[in-house]
Write a protein that holds these residues in place. Sequence first.
Motif, short mmCIF file in Angstrom:
data_model
loop_
_atom_site.label_atom_id
_atom_site.label_comp_id
_atom_site.label_asym_id
_atom_site.label_seq_id
_atom_site.Cartn_x
_atom_site.Cartn_y
_atom_site.Cartn_z
N PRO A 7 48.50 -5.15 -28.47
CA PRO A 7 47.16 -5.12 -29.05
C PRO A 7 46.09 -5.18 -27.96
CG PRO A 7 48.53 -6.78 -30.13
CD PRO A 7 49.29 -6.30 -28.92
N TRP A 8 44.96 -4.60 -28.25
CA TRP A 8 43.83 -4.71 -27.34
C TRP A 8 43.30 -6.14 -27.32
CZ3 TRP A 8 42.35 -1.29 -23.86
CH2 TRP A 8 42.71 0.05 -24.02
N ARG A 9 42.69 -6.52 -26.22
CA ARG A 9 42.04 -7.83 -26.06
C ARG A 9 40.62 -7.60 -25.53
NH1 ARG A 9 46.73 -9.13 -22.05
NH2 ARG A 9 48.46 -9.37 -23.49
N MET A 10 39.73 -8.51 -25.83
CA MET A 10 38.37 -8.39 -25.30
C MET A 10 38.38 -8.38 -23.78
SD MET A 10 36.32 -7.79 -27.73
CE MET A 10 34.73 -7.99 -26.95
N SER A 11 39.33 -9.04 -23.17
CA SER A 11 39.40 -9.08 -21.70
C SER A 11 39.77 -7.72 -21.10
CB SER A 11 40.38 -10.16 -21.26
OG SER A 11 41.68 -9.88 -21.77
N ASP A 12 40.11 -6.73 -21.94
CA ASP A 12 40.47 -5.39 -21.45
C ASP A 12 39.25 -4.50 -21.24
OD1 ASP A 12 43.23 -5.94 -21.59
OD2 ASP A 12 43.33 -5.29 -23.69
N ALA A 13 38.06 -5.00 -21.49
CA ALA A 13 36.86 -4.16 -21.46
C ALA A 13 36.67 -3.44 -20.13
CB ALA A 13 35.61 -4.98 -21.81
N GLY A 14 36.88 -4.11 -19.03
CA GLY A 14 36.70 -3.48 -17.72
C GLY A 14 37.67 -2.33 -17.49
N ALA A 15 38.92 -2.53 -17.81
CA ALA A 15 39.93 -1.49 -17.63
C ALA A 15 39.65 -0.31 -18.57
CB ALA A 15 41.33 -2.05 -17.88
N LEU A 16 39.25 -0.59 -19.80
CA LEU A 16 38.94 0.47 -20.75
C LEU A 16 37.75 1.29 -20.27
CD1 LEU A 16 39.36 1.90 -23.44
CD2 LEU A 16 38.01 0.08 -24.52
N ALA A 40 29.93 -2.71 -21.68
CA ALA A 40 29.31 -3.07 -22.97
C ALA A 40 29.81 -2.13 -24.07
CB ALA A 40 27.78 -3.01 -22.86
N ASP A 41 29.94 -0.83 -23.76
CA ASP A 41 30.50 0.12 -24.73
C ASP A 41 31.94 -0.27 -25.06
OD1 ASP A 41 28.20 1.83 -24.77
OD2 ASP A 41 28.88 2.72 -22.88
N ALA A 42 32.70 -0.63 -24.04
CA ALA A 42 34.10 -1.02 -24.25
C ALA A 42 34.18 -2.29 -25.11
CB ALA A 42 34.80 -1.24 -22.91
N ARG A 43 33.31 -3.26 -24.85
CA ARG A 43 33.31 -4.49 -25.66
C ARG A 43 32.98 -4.19 -27.12
NH1 ARG A 43 31.24 -6.50 -20.90
NH2 ARG A 43 29.08 -6.34 -21.62
N ALA A 44 32.03 -3.28 -27.34
CA ALA A 44 31.68 -2.91 -28.72
C ALA A 44 32.86 -2.25 -29.41
CB ALA A 44 30.46 -2.00 -28.72
N PHE A 45 33.53 -1.33 -28.73
CA PHE A 45 34.72 -0.68 -29.29
C PHE A 45 35.81 -1.71 -29.59
CE2 PHE A 45 39.05 0.67 -28.32
CZ PHE A 45 39.26 1.59 -29.33
N ALA A 47 35.53 -4.95 -30.10
CA ALA A 47 35.14 -5.83 -31.21
C ALA A 47 35.39 -5.13 -32.55
CB ALA A 47 33.68 -6.24 -31.07
N GLU A 48 35.00 -3.87 -32.64
CA GLU A 48 35.22 -3.11 -33.87
C GLU A 48 36.71 -2.94 -34.15
OE1 GLU A 48 34.51 1.42 -35.47
OE2 GLU A 48 33.03 0.57 -34.10
N THR A 49 37.48 -2.63 -33.13
CA THR A 49 38.92 -2.43 -33.28
C THR A 49 39.60 -3.72 -33.72
OG1 THR A 49 38.95 -0.64 -31.68
CG2 THR A 49 41.04 -1.78 -32.06
N LEU A 50 39.25 -4.82 -33.08
CA LEU A 50 39.89 -6.10 -33.39
C LEU A 50 39.50 -6.60 -34.78
CD1 LEU A 50 39.58 -7.77 -29.89
CD2 LEU A 50 41.65 -6.85 -30.96
N ALA A 51 38.35 -6.15 -35.30
CA ALA A 51 37.91 -6.57 -36.64
C ALA A 51 38.40 -5.62 -37.73
CB ALA A 51 36.39 -6.64 -36.68
N SER A 52 39.04 -4.53 -37.35
CA SER A 52 39.45 -3.52 -38.35
C SER A 52 40.62 -4.03 -39.19
CB SER A 52 39.82 -2.21 -37.66
OG SER A 52 40.93 -2.39 -36.82
N ASP A 53 40.78 -3.43 -40.34
CA ASP A 53 41.86 -3.77 -41.26
C ASP A 53 43.20 -3.40 -40.63
OD1 ASP A 53 43.79 -3.81 -43.32
OD2 ASP A 53 42.36 -3.09 -44.82
N PHE A 60 46.64 0.27 -30.04
CA PHE A 60 47.43 -0.32 -28.97
C PHE A 60 46.86 0.05 -27.61
CE2 PHE A 60 50.31 0.72 -32.46
CZ PHE A 60 50.96 -0.47 -32.68
N ALA A 61 46.92 -0.90 -26.70
CA ALA A 61 46.73 -0.60 -25.29
C ALA A 61 48.09 -0.19 -24.74
CB ALA A 61 46.21 -1.83 -24.54
N ILE A 62 48.10 0.88 -23.98
CA ILE A 62 49.30 1.25 -23.22
C ILE A 62 49.11 0.57 -21.88
CG2 ILE A 62 50.67 3.12 -22.24
CD1 ILE A 62 49.26 5.01 -24.31
N ALA A 63 49.98 -0.39 -21.57
CA ALA A 63 49.75 -1.25 -20.41
C ALA A 63 50.88 -1.15 -19.39
CB ALA A 63 49.57 -2.70 -20.84
N GLN A 64 50.51 -1.22 -18.14
CA GLN A 64 51.45 -1.32 -17.02
C GLN A 64 51.22 -2.70 -16.41
OE1 GLN A 64 50.59 1.25 -13.74
NE2 GLN A 64 52.37 0.63 -12.61
#
Length: 176
Positions: A7-16, A40-45, A47-53, A60-64
């Motif tokens: 799952p995405w996390r708010m702390s991923d904003a910089g990488a996104l 700021a755009d990443a944080r808004a995205f 926040a919306e994603t994490l609040a979605s149904d 998903f974040a694809i993470a290494q």
Amino acid sequence: MTWTLRPWRMSDAGALAALLQDGRVRRMLRDGLPYPYTEADARAFLAETLASDPEEVFAFAIAQEDIPVGSLGMFRQGNIHRRTAELGYYLGPDHWGQGIGTWAVREAVQWVFARTDLLRIFAEPFAENHASCRVLEKAGFQLEGVLRQNAVKDGRVLDMKMYARCRGENDPQPVL
């Protein structure tokens, strides 16, 4: 190297934000993303994603090594298409051509089919995006047709391809 879908996390904003600043990534995505794409755009995205149904949006974040290097989402459709989801994904260019996209699509599709009532997942890449088409084919999606003159991107009229995978087609048990 350890690859994960998580799952995405708010702390991923910089990488996104870094991923979506790259014109090579943006070139094959739909319009609507701000440019420059800021944290700021990443944080808004996020926040919306994490609040979605969680029954409607599967993001998903694809993470290494736990650092996001790409994104994958499936979005449930409505009305008579309520058991269908649209798939979208991208990877940062440093990770192209390594099989990561195919792996991520396979894993996410298996995960969603194992946990939801979805019957069909589709994707509509630009016809000229041969790498994305190949990812879908290797992940068990079937080409259903070409959507001629289906998009306008950067002033160009483009064809798109319709790929789909239905429940039960090539679905081993999920490993997520």
